[in-house]
Design a protein around this motif. Structure first.
Motif, PDB file in Angstrom:
ATOM      1  N   PHE A  65       3.353   5.838   0.354  1.00  0.00           N
ATOM      2  CA  PHE A  65       4.162   7.120  -0.357  1.00  0.00           C
ATOM      3  C   PHE A  65       5.678   6.503   0.110  1.00  0.00           C
ATOM      4  O   PHE A  65       6.204   7.077   1.188  1.00  0.00           O
ATOM      5  CB  PHE A  65       3.751   8.386   0.178  1.00  0.00           C
ATOM      6  N   SER A  66       6.099   5.755  -0.738  1.00  0.00           N
ATOM      7  CA  SER A  66       7.552   5.196  -0.484  1.00  0.00           C
ATOM      8  C   SER A  66       8.397   5.146  -1.840  1.00  0.00           C
ATOM      9  O   SER A  66       7.482   5.031  -3.005  1.00  0.00           O
ATOM     10  CB  SER A  66       7.261   3.954  -0.080  1.00  0.00           C
ATOM     11  N   ASP A  67       9.576   5.366  -1.815  1.00  0.00           N
ATOM     12  CA  ASP A  67      10.429   5.062  -2.980  1.00  0.00           C
ATOM     13  C   ASP A  67      10.543   3.472  -2.959  1.00  0.00           C
ATOM     14  O   ASP A  67      11.117   2.972  -4.209  1.00  0.00           O
ATOM     15  CB  ASP A  67      11.775   5.614  -3.108  1.00  0.00           C
ATOM     16  N   ASP A  68      10.308   2.735  -2.056  1.00  0.00           N
ATOM     17  CA  ASP A  68      10.490   1.300  -2.343  1.00  0.00           C
ATOM     18  C   ASP A  68       9.331   0.762  -3.140  1.00  0.00           C
ATOM     19  O   ASP A  68       8.159   0.365  -2.662  1.00  0.00           O
ATOM     20  CB  ASP A  68      10.406   0.616  -0.749  1.00  0.00           C
ATOM     21  N   GLN A  69       9.757   0.114  -4.312  1.00  0.00           N
ATOM     22  CA  GLN A  69       8.711  -0.346  -5.185  1.00  0.00           C
ATOM     23  C   GLN A  69       8.285  -1.540  -4.523  1.00  0.00           C
ATOM     24  O   GLN A  69       7.094  -2.104  -5.074  1.00  0.00           O
ATOM     25  CB  GLN A  69       9.421  -0.621  -6.802  1.00  0.00           C
ATOM     26  N   ASN A  70       8.737  -2.452  -3.835  1.00  0.00           N
ATOM     27  CA  ASN A  70       8.334  -3.625  -3.438  1.00  0.00           C
ATOM     28  C   ASN A  70       7.133  -3.397  -2.442  1.00  0.00           C
ATOM     29  O   ASN A  70       6.172  -4.157  -2.353  1.00  0.00           O
ATOM     30  CB  ASN A  70       9.500  -4.630  -2.646  1.00  0.00           C
ATOM     31  N   LEU A  71       7.457  -2.424  -1.606  1.00  0.00           N
ATOM     32  CA  LEU A  71       6.269  -1.966  -0.766  1.00  0.00           C
ATOM     33  C   LEU A  71       5.102  -1.480  -1.512  1.00  0.00           C
ATOM     34  O   LEU A  71       3.814  -1.998  -1.232  1.00  0.00           O
ATOM     35  CB  LEU A  71       6.532  -0.833   0.006  1.00  0.00           C
ATOM     36  N   VAL A  72       5.145  -0.775  -2.511  1.00  0.00           N
ATOM     37  CA  VAL A  72       4.038  -0.229  -3.341  1.00  0.00           C
ATOM     38  C   VAL A  72       3.308  -1.417  -4.116  1.00  0.00           C
ATOM     39  O   VAL A  72       2.388  -1.673  -4.109  1.00  0.00           O
ATOM     40  CB  VAL A  72       4.655   0.861  -4.380  1.00  0.00           C
ATOM     41  N   ARG A  73       4.279  -2.230  -4.639  1.00  0.00           N
ATOM     42  CA  ARG A  73       3.677  -3.573  -5.428  1.00  0.00           C
ATOM     43  C   ARG A  73       2.999  -4.283  -4.516  1.00  0.00           C
ATOM     44  O   ARG A  73       1.842  -4.865  -4.860  1.00  0.00           O
ATOM     45  CB  ARG A  73       4.881  -4.224  -6.165  1.00  0.00           C
ATOM     46  N   ALA A  74       3.460  -4.497  -3.101  1.00  0.00           N
ATOM     47  CA  ALA A  74       2.635  -5.493  -2.163  1.00  0.00           C
ATOM     48  C   ALA A  74       1.237  -4.807  -2.053  1.00  0.00           C
ATOM     49  O   ALA A  74       0.309  -5.739  -1.801  1.00  0.00           O
ATOM     50  CB  ALA A  74       3.582  -5.614  -1.025  1.00  0.00           C
ATOM     51  N   SER A  75       1.071  -3.718  -1.959  1.00  0.00           N
ATOM     52  CA  SER A  75      -0.030  -3.181  -1.560  1.00  0.00           C
ATOM     53  C   SER A  75      -1.228  -3.397  -2.807  1.00  0.00           C
ATOM     54  O   SER A  75      -2.145  -3.622  -2.460  1.00  0.00           O
ATOM     55  CB  SER A  75       0.170  -1.529  -1.293  1.00  0.00           C
ATOM     56  N   PHE A  76      -0.502  -3.173  -3.934  1.00  0.00           N
ATOM     57  CA  PHE A  76      -1.378  -3.397  -4.985  1.00  0.00           C
ATOM     58  C   PHE A  76      -1.846  -4.855  -5.229  1.00  0.00           C
ATOM     59  O   PHE A  76      -2.850  -5.003  -5.551  1.00  0.00           O
ATOM     60  CB  PHE A  76      -0.718  -2.844  -6.358  1.00  0.00           C
ATOM     61  N   LYS A  77      -0.774  -5.604  -4.803  1.00  0.00           N
ATOM     62  CA  LYS A  77      -1.211  -7.121  -5.080  1.00  0.00           C
ATOM     63  C   LYS A  77      -2.163  -7.492  -4.048  1.00  0.00           C
ATOM     64  O   LYS A  77      -3.086  -8.311  -4.373  1.00  0.00           O
ATOM     65  CB  LYS A  77       0.232  -7.853  -4.638  1.00  0.00           C
ATOM     66  N   LYS A  78      -1.975  -6.938  -2.786  1.00  0.00           N
ATOM     67  CA  LYS A  78      -2.970  -7.325  -1.626  1.00  0.00           C
ATOM     68  C   LYS A  78      -4.518  -6.906  -2.215  1.00  0.00           C
ATOM     69  O   LYS A  78      -5.190  -7.918  -1.994  1.00  0.00           O
ATOM     70  CB  LYS A  78      -2.624  -6.680  -0.520  1.00  0.00           C
ATOM     71  N   LEU A  79      -4.595  -5.794  -2.757  1.00  0.00           N
ATOM     72  CA  LEU A  79      -5.891  -5.268  -3.257  1.00  0.00           C
ATOM     73  C   LEU A  79      -6.378  -6.251  -4.441  1.00  0.00           C
ATOM     74  O   LEU A  79      -7.691  -6.808  -4.283  1.00  0.00           O
ATOM     75  CB  LEU A  79      -5.841  -3.994  -3.926  1.00  0.00           C
ATOM     76  N   THR A  80      -5.565  -6.754  -5.343  1.00  0.00           N
ATOM     77  CA  THR A  80      -5.994  -7.600  -6.314  1.00  0.00           C
ATOM     78  C   THR A  80      -6.332  -8.967  -5.809  1.00  0.00           C
ATOM     79  O   THR A  80      -7.390  -9.477  -6.312  1.00  0.00           O
ATOM     80  CB  THR A  80      -4.724  -7.536  -7.467  1.00  0.00           C
ATOM     81  N   GLU A  81      -5.431  -9.587  -5.166  1.00  0.00           N
ATOM     82  CA  GLU A  81      -5.999 -10.745  -4.362  1.00  0.00           C
ATOM     83  C   GLU A  81      -7.179 -10.807  -3.664  1.00  0.00           C
ATOM     84  O   GLU A  81      -7.963 -11.851  -3.890  1.00  0.00           O
ATOM     85  CB  GLU A  81      -4.732 -11.268  -3.485  1.00  0.00           C
ATOM     86  N   MET A  82      -7.606  -9.662  -2.838  1.00  0.00           N
ATOM     87  CA  MET A  82      -8.883  -9.694  -2.297  1.00  0.00           C
ATOM     88  C   MET A  82     -10.066  -9.559  -3.009  1.00  0.00           C
ATOM     89  O   MET A  82     -11.006  -9.885  -2.965  1.00  0.00           O
ATOM     90  CB  MET A  82      -8.602  -8.579  -1.075  1.00  0.00           C
ATOM     91  N   ALA A  83      -9.635  -8.794  -4.290  1.00  0.00           N
ATOM     92  CA  ALA A  83     -10.803  -8.490  -5.154  1.00  0.00           C
ATOM     93  C   ALA A  83     -11.151  -9.723  -5.833  1.00  0.00           C
ATOM     94  O   ALA A  83     -12.270 -10.056  -6.164  1.00  0.00           O
ATOM     95  CB  ALA A  83     -10.226  -7.316  -6.077  1.00  0.00           C
ATOM     96  N   ASP A  84     -10.093 -10.513  -6.245  1.00  0.00           N
ATOM     97  CA  ASP A  84     -10.303 -11.563  -6.889  1.00  0.00           C
ATOM     98  C   ASP A  84     -11.080 -12.795  -6.148  1.00  0.00           C
ATOM     99  O   ASP A  84     -12.087 -13.361  -6.645  1.00  0.00           O
ATOM    100  CB  ASP A  84      -9.021 -12.359  -7.145  1.00  0.00           C
ATOM    101  N   LYS A  85     -10.911 -12.825  -4.920  1.00  0.00           N
ATOM    102  CA  LYS A  85     -11.673 -13.571  -4.060  1.00  0.00           C
ATOM    103  C   LYS A  85     -12.960 -13.192  -3.797  1.00  0.00           C
ATOM    104  O   LYS A  85     -13.946 -14.096  -3.826  1.00  0.00           O
ATOM    105  CB  LYS A  85     -11.069 -13.652  -2.465  1.00  0.00           C
ATOM    106  N   ILE A  86     -13.277 -12.079  -3.471  1.00  0.00           N
ATOM    107  CA  ILE A  86     -14.551 -11.269  -3.463  1.00  0.00           C
ATOM    108  C   ILE A  86     -15.363 -11.599  -4.549  1.00  0.00           C
ATOM    109  O   ILE A  86     -16.633 -11.995  -4.668  1.00  0.00           O
ATOM    110  CB  ILE A  86     -14.440  -9.911  -3.070  1.00  0.00           C
ATOM    111  N   LYS A  87     -14.802 -11.214  -5.750  1.00  0.00           N
ATOM    112  CA  LYS A  87     -15.561 -11.607  -7.198  1.00  0.00           C
ATOM    113  C   LYS A  87     -16.004 -12.975  -7.418  1.00  0.00           C
ATOM    114  O   LYS A  87     -17.009 -13.329  -7.827  1.00  0.00           O
ATOM    115  CB  LYS A  87     -14.569 -11.103  -8.199  1.00  0.00           C
ATOM    116  N   LYS A  88     -15.281 -13.958  -6.871  1.00  0.00           N
ATOM    117  CA  LYS A  88     -15.756 -15.428  -7.016  1.00  0.00           C
ATOM    118  C   LYS A  88     -16.688 -15.699  -5.991  1.00  0.00           C
ATOM    119  O   LYS A  88     -17.641 -16.646  -6.435  1.00  0.00           O
ATOM    120  CB  LYS A  88     -14.254 -16.062  -6.694  1.00  0.00           C
ATOM    121  N   LEU A  89     -16.723 -15.009  -5.016  1.00  0.00           N
ATOM    122  CA  LEU A  89     -17.824 -15.440  -4.012  1.00  0.00           C
ATOM    123  C   LEU A  89     -19.036 -14.761  -4.236  1.00  0.00           C
ATOM    124  O   LEU A  89     -20.068 -15.145  -4.000  1.00  0.00           O
ATOM    125  CB  LEU A  89     -17.549 -14.883  -2.524  1.00  0.00           C
TER     126      LEU A  89
END
Length: 236
Positions: A170-194
């Motif tokens: 819960f932050s006004d810092d869009q970079n922090l928010v975006r980093a959180s979503f990027k982290k999930l997307t990257e982890m999900a992509d790795k899992i889907k390949k496995l």
């Protein structure tokens, strides 16, 4: 104060705009209307506007409201999005289409036990901890992979691993928010390949305050409550 109908129309327009800005296909993002602490009458108003998918945090509350609603609207879809205790799993399985807050193997085992008894397959999303504000969710990639592997190996045949979920800080810092979503997307992509044999297509991320960023980062489902139903009354 706008009506639920007006609010839904506005939210759909914002989702359409965010999809377009992100170069996404129209209709690629599902709206989950979060109805926690809002009465059956308000949910019905949303249903009459065409909204079919709802999210609830508390199993007891969801059970009371949706047992009633299913009698009139049997095609509704209910997602449990709050942290789920094992002693609430039986009721969650009875009432839910999807359990989004799976954060440990013990919970998968409990869902399987009750889904098997009910003769029901139930979709689950793996909740991933990507920000300090949220204490629930798998803490790292290894824990997440272990849980997905548990399902992939056939240990929970009534549990359908369908995607991933996270909450941004819960932050006004869009970079922090975006980093959180990027982290999930990257982890999900790795899992889907496995585990390409699993239907892990859903990314549930983005709420009333940050969903355009989530859509830019690949969200397939946004969980929106306040922008549709207004502020919740926590004193009820």
């Amino acid at each position: 104060m706008n009506s639920i109908s007006e609010n839904l129309s506005k939210v759909h327009s914002q989702i359409d705009s965010a999809e377009n800005d992100a170069g996404r296909k129209a209709g690629s993002v599902k709206l989950l209307a979060v109805s926690k602490l809002h009465p059956v009458e308000e949910i019905e108003e949303a249903v009459k506007c065409g909204q079919k998918a709802f999210g609830e945090n508390r199993v007891q509350e969801a059970h009371q409201k949706f047992t009633e609603l299913y009698k009139k609207y049997p095609d509704l879809e209910l997602h449990i999005i709050g942290q789920l205790q094992t002693n609430k799993v039986k009721k969650a399985v009875e009432i839910a289409s999807v359990i989004e807050s799976v954060d440990r193997i013990e919970l998968i085992q409990e869902i399987e036990k009750h889904a098997s008894k009910a003769g029901k397959n139930i979709a689950v999303y793996f909740e991933v901890h990507t920000a300090e504000d949220s204490k629930s969710g798998f803490a790292d990639f290894e824990q997440l992979q272990e849980a997905v592997a548990f399902c992939a190996e056939g240990n929970a045949p009534h549990v359908v691993p369908s995607g991933f979920m996270t909450m941004a800080p819960f932050s006004d810092d869009q970079n922090l928010v975006r980093a959180s979503f990027k982290k999930l997307t990257e982890m999900a992509d790795k899992i889907k390949k496995l585990y390409p044999q699993l239907p892990l297509s859903e990314l549930s991320m983005g709420m009333s305050g940050d969903f355009p960023v989530a859509i830019q980062e690949g969200s397939t489902e946004v969980r929106i409550g306040t922008a549709i139903f207004g502020e919740r009354n926590y004193n009820k």
